[in-house]
Design an enzyme around this catalytic site. Structure first.
Site, PDB file in Angstrom:
ATOM      1  N   CYS A  69       0.689  -0.782 -13.358  1.00  0.00           N
ATOM      2  CA  CYS A  69      -0.282  -0.930 -12.280  1.00  0.00           C
ATOM      3  C   CYS A  69      -1.419   0.077 -12.357  1.00  0.00           C
ATOM      4  CB  CYS A  69       0.413  -0.822 -10.923  1.00  0.00           C
ATOM      5  SG  CYS A  69       1.186   0.782 -10.603  1.00  0.00           S
ATOM      6  N   HIS A 106       2.826   3.019  -6.841  1.00  0.00           N
ATOM      7  CA  HIS A 106       2.048   1.805  -7.055  1.00  0.00           C
ATOM      8  C   HIS A 106       0.584   2.118  -6.772  1.00  0.00           C
ATOM      9  CE1 HIS A 106       1.213  -2.373  -7.683  1.00  0.00           C
ATOM     10  NE2 HIS A 106       0.588  -2.454  -6.518  1.00  0.00           N
ATOM     11  N   ASP A 121      -5.217  -6.970  -6.357  1.00  0.00           N
ATOM     12  CA  ASP A 121      -4.150  -6.383  -7.176  1.00  0.00           C
ATOM     13  C   ASP A 121      -3.885  -7.246  -8.398  1.00  0.00           C
ATOM     14  OD1 ASP A 121      -1.884  -5.154  -8.219  1.00  0.00           O
ATOM     15  OD2 ASP A 121      -0.967  -4.824  -6.270  1.00  0.00           O
TER      16      ASP A 121
END
Length: 255
Positions: A69, A106, A121
């Site tokens: 991520c 994250h 995202d």
């Protein structure tokens, strides 16, 4: 055109001469999810570099690798910035049968557009919304399922992403919490996340190789022991060995 902007467009197959507007973000997110895989190969091989614009560009857009991520969303963040979007990075805590205990590892993007803030995202594995999700509890429906964001103060942030994946989730589930009031001041802060993911015994990404990406009809996930395909709601899983792993990696991920 800036080099990163041109390379990102080339990697995902988006025209170089088309102005990127808010209405085209759905297309950008779908192309990115189907092209740039979520993977932990650098963590597993300990081939790590400082997180900065140049290194992210080289890894994701020059060597055509994927990432986790903090790499994928950072690449997208720089791309959106260079296309004049008002974006910033924030940290969150993943929920998986309980809140993960390794902290706010994250990384996601918040985008301001016409008085509304949206979550964007492309670094959440197979759980991607594929569309900007407004921070107003409105449900967004995409080819990957339904997504919404609730304003809720917890120890992990002030908002929670909830999702109901197509063909997989009968009910809403928590994806992660994030804090919209604490934008990252500098991408160098992400080096802390990379260190935690590499070194913490409870990290889910430092045990076995993993690579996954979305497809037109579902997603594919490859590990060192299995290959899983979702195709229009049907799941098939193949147990594999090292030789088959290399074959599938080349066939489905061109690596």
């Amino acid at each position: 055109m800036n080099e990163l902007n041109a390379l990102f467009r080339k990697r995902i197959g988006f025209q170089a001469d088309v102005k990127l507007t808010f209405d085209k973000l759905d297309e950008i997110l779908e192309k990115t999810a189907q092209t740039i895989p979520f993977e932990n190969f650098s963590i597993m091989a300990s081939h790590l570099s400082d997180i900065n614009k140049e290194n992210i560009k080289k890894k994701v857009l020059v060597r055509n690798e994927g990432g986790l991520c903090y790499e994928l969303n950072t690449a997208l963040y720089f791309f959106l910035m260079e296309n004049d979007f008002d974006v910033f990075l924030v940290r969150g805590v993943i929920y998986k049968e309980g809140w993960m205990t390794i902290g706010r590892t994250h990384v996601t993007i918040l985008l301001n557009h016409e008085g509304q803030t949206y979550l964007v995202d492309t670094g959440f594995g197979g759980n991607l919304p594929l569309k900007p999700v407004p921070l107003n509890e409105k449900t967004v429906v995409s080819p990957n399922g339904e997504f919404r964001i609730k304003k809720e103060s917890t120890d992990h942030g002030d908002h929670i992403l909830e999702l109901k994946l197509k063909h997989k989730d009968p009910d809403w589930k928590i994806g992660y919490a994030f804090d919209s009031s604490k934008p990252l001041g500098n991408v160098a802060e992400l080096n802390e996340i990379q260190t935690i993911i590499r070194e913490n015994p409870q990290s889910p990404f430092n045990k076995h190789p993993l690579i996954t990406r979305l497809t037109n009809s579902g997603n594919i996930t490859l590990t060192d022991t299995s290959f899983t395909q979702w195709d229009d709601g049907k799941m098939t899983k193949e147990e594999i060995d090292g030789t088959r792993f290399k074959e599938l990696l080349k066939k489905h991920f061109d690596r």
